[in-house]
Design a protein around this motif. Structure first.
Motif, PDB file in Angstrom:
ATOM      1  N   CYS A  44       0.842  -1.195   0.000  1.00  0.00           N
ATOM      2  CA  CYS A  44       0.000   0.000   0.000  1.00  0.00           C
ATOM      3  C   CYS A  44       0.882   1.251   0.000  1.00  0.00           C
ATOM      4  CB  CYS A  44      -0.955   0.018   1.189  1.00  0.00           C
ATOM      5  SG  CYS A  44      -0.162   0.146   2.791  1.00  0.00           S
ATOM      6  N   GLU A  77      -6.112  -6.729   9.373  1.00  0.00           N
ATOM      7  CA  GLU A  77      -5.657  -7.181   8.063  1.00  0.00           C
ATOM      8  C   GLU A  77      -4.375  -6.409   7.749  1.00  0.00           C
ATOM      9  OE1 GLU A  77      -7.011  -6.980   3.372  1.00  0.00           O
ATOM     10  OE2 GLU A  77      -8.532  -6.767   4.948  1.00  0.00           O
ATOM     11  N   TYR A  78      -3.326  -7.122   7.306  1.00  0.00           N
ATOM     12  CA  TYR A  78      -2.016  -6.505   7.184  1.00  0.00           C
ATOM     13  C   TYR A  78      -1.647  -6.208   5.738  1.00  0.00           C
ATOM     14  CZ  TYR A  78      -1.589  -8.179  11.972  1.00  0.00           C
ATOM     15  OH  TYR A  78      -1.795  -8.420  13.303  1.00  0.00           O
ATOM     16  N   CYS A 104      -2.453   2.372  11.123  1.00  0.00           N
ATOM     17  CA  CYS A 104      -3.820   1.992  10.759  1.00  0.00           C
ATOM     18  C   CYS A 104      -4.293   2.969   9.683  1.00  0.00           C
ATOM     19  CB  CYS A 104      -4.737   2.045  11.976  1.00  0.00           C
ATOM     20  SG  CYS A 104      -6.467   1.650  11.580  1.00  0.00           S
ATOM     21  N   LYS A 132      -7.312  -2.132   8.849  1.00  0.00           N
ATOM     22  CA  LYS A 132      -6.218  -2.438   7.933  1.00  0.00           C
ATOM     23  C   LYS A 132      -4.955  -1.770   8.455  1.00  0.00           C
ATOM     24  CE  LYS A 132      -8.773  -3.248   3.656  1.00  0.00           C
ATOM     25  NZ  LYS A 132      -8.901  -2.893   2.213  1.00  0.00           N
TER      26      LYS A 132
END
Length: 571
Positions: free
Chosen positions: A65, A126-127, A91, A100
């Motif tokens: 990300c 969720e990573y 986060c 996430k």
């Protein structure tokens, strides 16, 4: 085998790390035990932050990300700052009890902390992977951006009025936000935090004067220290005599970088925080206070395509500021300039800059010969440190590369002697020297309260006698040797300058431009006394004379000049 070792094997297999670079990395890991592998790889220059994040995403089979824009405060605040800092986590999205989390490096210890926290809060995580640069940017947004009100609001001069109970009730991030915002608002050049007896003292350096602003309860010192270390990504548990790092924050809705230094003395720790000078705030060549004579010599030396320019001065005398001003004057699209520096604390547009980091093998001795192979239009080294690196500098200058550097000393004579102490042959030194520029700083008289006064007759005679050796064309306008009376400022003192009578610094200079005749005479020098005589013969304006002329122009006081130039023969 640990996850770090497996990841290093993975990077080696992918060709990111050569065997030589891997050996260097493993050497660094041994020396820097306890430091995150990502920080070692990125800050050591082994791989860029963005590239490393892509390899991590592939290795851990996680989504990559990009967090270029600020994460919403709602999502950011769901993960406590302490966990975000300690686990390298942000986060960046939330939906109900599902969060996430972006990770810099998902090692076993960090994942265990996050799992324990999520179970306690009954949350599902969720990573994903993010780069170290994006993580640091988002971590800085934990610092509160909104101005706070009286129990929380601080306007100018109100920091010192906040009561102890209010400080103790504030979260540490707000305490730091209040202090840094006030410092930026008042244009402080330094913030000092130290323990004094049973209080924590915060002082701002305003117009060169150190002003006490507020003292806090002693219990706040360690939390503030650890919070700032966290923002600068310095190890909390490792105590060292000297630590330094940088903090990037949003202050008054503007990005601001601070340089943090932590000094551990015998009985206490002292924190120094300096707002980094913006590009527009640099002193340019025209602001350094050169006389026309010195300015013309410098400009002539900058036009020469070979040789060495050396700035001479003691620590804290502004050598680096002058060096950067010369670089700025020379830089442009038609010049490729490379600098090699121990500390990089500001920006120089259009200049390639390399930071010295001996702990990872980037020493002067290694960098200088490598840069020499690039054949830059000018090589700038922040100081001549002796030994092999000085020999490389000399070799670069002899081979035709223009060099700019600095050396310790109070005058041109001392600078020359210091250069010759570096085991360099005098005939080689004389062959490459273009210009020696020596300087020292004195206090500039406060323009708000300075009063002009007639110089006493005995002092006036001394001043005129010293200036009699200066050619008439270099004297201040309106002054000549036959002047009936001299005028200079008196430091009166007012609220603007803290009643000291002085505000800011003023540089005194002396410069020696080397021509063929001077180089030939220098190459024949065998004794120190001969060197003194040679410089005295060729030096048109020495530092004392430059200072006296600046005092007569109303920039500083005669007392300030005489007290700082005692090494000159004052008749």
């Amino acid at each position: 085998m640990s996850s770090s070792e497996l990841f290093i094997n993975f990077l080696t297999q992918r060709g990111v790390l050569t065997s030589k670079r891997r050996a260097e990395l493993e050497s660094v890991i041994v020396k820097q035990q306890g430091i995150n592998i990502v920080e070692l790889l990125v800050r050591g220059g082994f791989v860029s932050s963005e590239d490393l994040a892509r390899w991590e995403a592939e290795f851990f089979n996680l989504e990559l990300c990009h967090l270029k824009n600020p994460v919403s405060e709602t999502a950011l605040s769901l993960l406590p700052f302490e966990i975000a800092r300690d686990c390298g986590a942000i986060c960046f999205s939330a939906s109900g009890r599902f969060l996430k989390i972006a990770l810099v490096y998902p090692d076993t210890e960090n994942m265990a902390k996050l799992r324990a926290w999520s179970r306690e809060k009954q949350l599902e995580l969720e990573y994903a992977i993010c780069s170290l640069a994006d993580y640091e940017k988002q971590l800085n947004f934990y610092l509160v951006k909104e101005p706070v009100t009286r129990k929380s609001e601080t306007k100018k001069d109100e920091v010192g009025e906040i009561e102890d109970k209010t400080w103790e009730q504030m979260p540490i991030d707000k305490v730091v936000a209040v202090v840094l915002r006030e410092a930026v608002t008042q244009k402080a050049t330094e913030i000092l935090l130290s323990k004094e007896k049973d209080r924590v003292w915060i002082r701002f350096r305003l117009r060169e004067n150190l002003i006490p602003v507020v003292n806090l309860p002693l219990d706040l010192f360690v939390p503030i220290l650890n919070y700032l270390k966290g923002l600068a990504h310095l190890p909390l548990s490792i105590k060292n005599n000297f630590l330094q790092g940088e903090i990037q924050l949003q202050i008054n809705n503007q990005a601001q970088t601070f340089d943090l230094k932590v000094l551990e003395s015998v009985d206490k720790e002292v924190l120094s925080i300096k707002p980094r000078i913006s590009e527009s705030a640099h002193l340019n060549f025209d602001q350094l206070g050169f006389s026309n004579y010195t300015r013309n010599m410098i400009e002539e030396s900058l036009t020469r395509k070979t040789g060495k320019i050396v700035v001479v001065g003691l620590g804290g005398s502004g050598k680096t500021t002058t060096l950067h001003a010369l670089v700025n004057k020379l830089s442009g699209f038609d010049n490729h300039i490379v600098t090699v520096e121990k500390n990089i604390e500001n920006s120089l547009p259009g200049v390639t800059r390399i930071q010295v980091k001996p702990e990872i093998g980037l020493s002067y001795e290694r960098i200088v010969p490598e840069v020499q192979r690039w054949q830059p239009d000018c090589l700038v080294v922040d100081e001549m440190v002796g030994g092999e690196s000085s020999a490389h500098l000399l070799h670069s200058a002899l081979s035709g590369t223009p060099i700019m550097t600095t050396v310790e000393g109070e005058s041109i004579v001392q600078g020359l002697k210091q250069i010759l102490k570096l085991d360099l042959e005098i005939y080689h030194v004389s062959a490459v020297l273009n210009l020696l520029l020596a300087q020292k700083l004195v206090r500039r008289v406060c323009s708000h309260c300075a009063e002009s006064e007639v110089v006493p007759n005995n002092i006036s005679k001394k001043v005129l006698n010293i200036l009699s050796a200066v050619p008439a064309e270099h004297w201040p306008r309106g002054l000549d040797y036959n002047s009936a009376s001299l005028y200079s400022p008196r430091a009166s003192g007012c609220s603007w300058c803290g009643h000291s009578g002085y505000s800011g610094k003023l540089a005194l200079h002396e410069a020696l431009l080397f021509d063929d005749r001077l180089k030939m005479e220098l190459s024949r020098i065998q004794k120190g006394s001969e060197l003194n005589e040679l410089v005295e013969r060729y030096l048109t304006i020495n530092m004392l004379q430059d200072g006296l002329m600046k005092a007569l122009r109303g920039l500083t006081t005669l007392d300030e000049v005489f007290s700082n130039c005692e090494e000159y023969n004052i008749i």
